[in-house]
Each structure stands twice: as structure tokens, then as C-alpha cells.
Scaffold this motif. Structure first.
Motif, PDB file in Angstrom:
ATOM      1  N   THR A  23       0.836  -1.201   0.000  1.00 24.34           N
ATOM      2  CA  THR A  23       0.000   0.000   0.000  1.00 24.34           C
ATOM      3  C   THR A  23       0.870   1.249   0.000  1.00 24.34           C
ATOM      4  OG1 THR A  23      -1.713  -1.172   1.243  1.00 24.34           O
ATOM      5  CG2 THR A  23      -1.829   1.227   1.221  1.00 24.34           C
ATOM      6  N   LEU A  24       1.941   1.217   0.764  1.00 19.88           N
ATOM      7  CA  LEU A  24       2.859   2.351   0.822  1.00 19.88           C
ATOM      8  C   LEU A  24       3.495   2.618  -0.544  1.00 19.88           C
ATOM      9  CD1 LEU A  24       4.036   4.353   2.918  1.00 19.88           C
ATOM     10  CD2 LEU A  24       5.893   2.730   3.264  1.00 19.88           C
ATOM     11  N   PHE A  25       3.912   1.561  -1.226  1.00 17.53           N
ATOM     12  CA  PHE A  25       4.498   1.719  -2.555  1.00 17.53           C
ATOM     13  C   PHE A  25       3.454   2.235  -3.553  1.00 17.53           C
ATOM     14  CE2 PHE A  25       7.827  -1.700  -1.513  1.00 17.53           C
ATOM     15  CZ  PHE A  25       8.773  -0.736  -1.206  1.00 17.53           C
ATOM     16  N   LEU A  26       2.238   1.717  -3.465  1.00 15.07           N
ATOM     17  CA  LEU A  26       1.189   2.154  -4.392  1.00 15.07           C
ATOM     18  C   LEU A  26       0.894   3.639  -4.234  1.00 15.07           C
ATOM     19  CD1 LEU A  26      -1.338  -0.826  -4.200  1.00 15.07           C
ATOM     20  CD2 LEU A  26       0.096  -0.187  -6.148  1.00 15.07           C
ATOM     21  N   VAL A  27       0.862   4.122  -2.996  1.00 17.96           N
ATOM     22  CA  VAL A  27       0.573   5.532  -2.760  1.00 17.96           C
ATOM     23  C   VAL A  27       1.753   6.404  -3.173  1.00 17.96           C
ATOM     24  CG1 VAL A  27       0.126   7.268  -0.973  1.00 17.96           C
ATOM     25  CG2 VAL A  27      -1.083   5.080  -0.917  1.00 17.96           C
ATOM     26  N   GLY A  38       3.248   8.512   3.566  1.00 15.46           N
ATOM     27  CA  GLY A  38       3.168   7.633   4.726  1.00 15.46           C
ATOM     28  C   GLY A  38       1.858   7.799   5.470  1.00 15.46           C
ATOM     29  N   VAL A  39       1.425   9.046   5.640  1.00 17.74           N
ATOM     30  CA  VAL A  39       0.162   9.312   6.335  1.00 17.74           C
ATOM     31  C   VAL A  39      -1.008   8.689   5.585  1.00 17.74           C
ATOM     32  CG1 VAL A  39      -1.475  11.131   6.977  1.00 17.74           C
ATOM     33  CG2 VAL A  39       0.957  11.413   7.497  1.00 17.74           C
ATOM     34  N   SER A  57      10.492   3.752   6.279  1.00 20.66           N
ATOM     35  CA  SER A  57      11.917   3.890   5.956  1.00 20.66           C
ATOM     36  C   SER A  57      12.196   3.533   4.500  1.00 20.66           C
ATOM     37  CB  SER A  57      12.759   2.998   6.875  1.00 20.66           C
ATOM     38  OG  SER A  57      12.417   1.634   6.704  1.00 20.66           O
ATOM     39  N   VAL A  58      11.320   2.726   3.874  1.00 20.93           N
ATOM     40  CA  VAL A  58      11.547   2.316   2.490  1.00 20.93           C
ATOM     41  C   VAL A  58      11.308   3.461   1.511  1.00 20.93           C
ATOM     42  CG1 VAL A  58      10.969  -0.080   2.993  1.00 20.93           C
ATOM     43  CG2 VAL A  58       9.188   1.470   2.168  1.00 20.93           C
ATOM     44  N   ILE A  59      10.661   4.543   1.966  1.00 17.43           N
ATOM     45  CA  ILE A  59      10.480   5.704   1.088  1.00 17.43           C
ATOM     46  C   ILE A  59      11.304   6.891   1.606  1.00 17.43           C
ATOM     47  CG2 ILE A  59       8.246   5.022   0.155  1.00 17.43           C
ATOM     48  CD1 ILE A  59       6.918   6.874   2.190  1.00 17.43           C
TER      49      ILE A  59
END
Length: 240
Positions: free
Chosen positions: A76-80, A109-110, A182-184
Motif C-alpha cells: 500500500t505504501l508503494f502504491l501511494v 506515509g500518512v 523507511s523504504v520511502i
């Protein structure tokens, strides 16, 4: 390495990593504190839509919660962060060529953690709704209260009381999920811990420090929610 030298690595100022770890911890808290109300309020709206919305609204809210409960938080984080950024760039390329659009990592992230949090929060709110006797609605209608006033004055105070334990659990889960950002390239506590450990090669020292910091935050948070639940229980006893 002597204990004094190990402790000096955690000191503040030149030669120590205390400043960086503190900044990482503050970023972790900031991310959680901004994301949490967004997720809880969005989850409440999803629950309302599932209970009282039309067929399309109800179906959309159920599908939304189902999708984001099923996807890994990291995906989800990568998609956003990447997917939404690409979509916005293509949109602006069509309507405003030359405009460069970038989504801040903190905002991504939020949003990513918030929608996941909201999908689970909707279940918490739905469970709380089922705990409220139908007689409460009938009594409010007998008093001539509108649906909006009934929700605000009669239902929501009781709803919050029933939802508090689940909301507290969601906060604890969210605290742990902040480590994923941390991945972004957001240097929250876990990312800064990895950098410090990799630079100094003192892995145990820094990971045990991160363990203690997360544990302290969780302990304080747990006590806060326990206090809120105790106050809520006192109110229920007075009502009885």
C-alpha cells in the motif's frame, strides 16, 4: 569495547547518535499522531456508510475496507508513494505541461498507513454500533431528535466508550507500522537505528535502544488508553 565508550555512542552532540535517534523517535511519533486521527475518522465514515448508506455507497465502503485489509501495508505504501505520483504526473502532463509533481514522503506515509488503519477501524466502529441497544434509537426518535442529533448526542458518546479498547489496539499497531516508511526515505526511529548500527557496527546496542524506546512509547500509550477506559467505565457506573 568498554561500556563507557558504548554509552558515548548514545550521547548527544558530536560523536554520539543521541540527536539522530531522538529525531527519528520524534518523526515516528509525529507520523503516528497525524495518521491516527485520519484513520480513525475515515474508519468511522466507512462504518457509517456500511450501516446507513445506499447500495452503491455501502458496497464501495465494504470493498474499500476489504481491499486495504487484504493488501500488505508495504505494498500500500508503494502504491501511494510511487503509483499515485506517476498518476498525478501524467494528469498534470496532460493539463499543465512542465509542472513537476512530487508527493512528500511524509504525506505518502500518512495516506498509506491511514487507509490501512481506517479499514480496520471501520470494523471496530461497526462492532461498537452493534453493542448499542436499539432502544436508544427509539428513545431518541420519541424525543423528536433528528438522525444527526441522535448520532451526535445519544449514540456517539456510547459508541466511543465501546470502541476505546479496539482504538487503543489500532494505535499500538500503527506505532509498529511506522517503521515501514523507511523504504520511502523517511528517517524515522527504525531507519535511524539501522544507519547508526551499520555505521558503528554496534548492532546490539542500537537495536536494544530502539527496543527500549518503542517499549516506552507503547507503555505510555497503553497507560493513557487504560486511563481513558477507566474514566469511561466510571461514567457507565454512574449511568447505571
Amino acid at each position: 569495547m568498554p561500556a563507557s565508550e558504548l554509552l558515548s555512542l548514545l550521547s548527544f552532540g558530536e560523536g554520539g547518535w543521541g540527536d539522530e535517534l531522538l529525531k527519528g523517535a520524534l518523526l515516528t511519533l509525529a507520523l503516528a499522531l497525524v495518521t491516527f486521527p485520519f484513520g480513525i475518522m475515515f474508519g468511522f465514515l466507512l462504518a457509517l456508510a456500511q450501516r446507513s448508506g445506499g447500495r452503491i455507497t455501502r458496497g464501495a465502503s465494504v470493498a474499500f475496507a476489504w481491499v486495504f485489509k487484504g493488501l500488505p501495508e508495504l505494498l500500500t505504501l508503494f502504491l501511494v508513494f510511487y503509483g499515485a505520483q506517476i498518476a498525478l504526473r501524467q494528469l498534470f502532463a496532460a493539463v499543465a505541461p512542465g509542472v513537476v509533481v512530487e508527493i512528500p514522503a511524509f504525506a505518502a506515509g500518512v495516506v498509506a498507513l491511514g487507509v490501512v488503519n481506517a479499514s480496520y477501524a471501520s470494523e471496530v466502529w461497526l462492532g461498537a454500533f452493534t453493542a448499542i441497544p436499539q432502544g436508544q434509537y427509539a428513545a431518541a426518535a420519541a424525543l423528536g431528535l433528528s438522525r444527526r442529533l441522535t448520532l451526535r448526542l445519544v449514540i456517539f458518546p456510547q459508541l466511543l466508550r465501546h470502541a476505546l479498547p479496539g482504538i487503543g489496539n489500532l494505535w499500538m499497531v500503527l506505532l509498529k507500522d511506522t517503521s515501514l516508511v523507511s523504504v520511502i526515505s523517511l528517517t524515522e526511529l527504525m531507519r535511524m537505528t539501522q544507519v547508526a548500527a551499520g555505521t558503528t557496527k554496534q548492532y546490539f546496542l542500537f537495536y536494544i535502544t530502539a527496543f527500549v524506546v518503542y517499549l516506552l512509547i507503547s507503555a505510555v500509550s497503553g497507560e493513557l488508553f487504560a486511563h481513558l477506559e477507566r474514566r469511561s467505565a466510571r461514567g457507565r457506573e454512574r449511568d447505571a
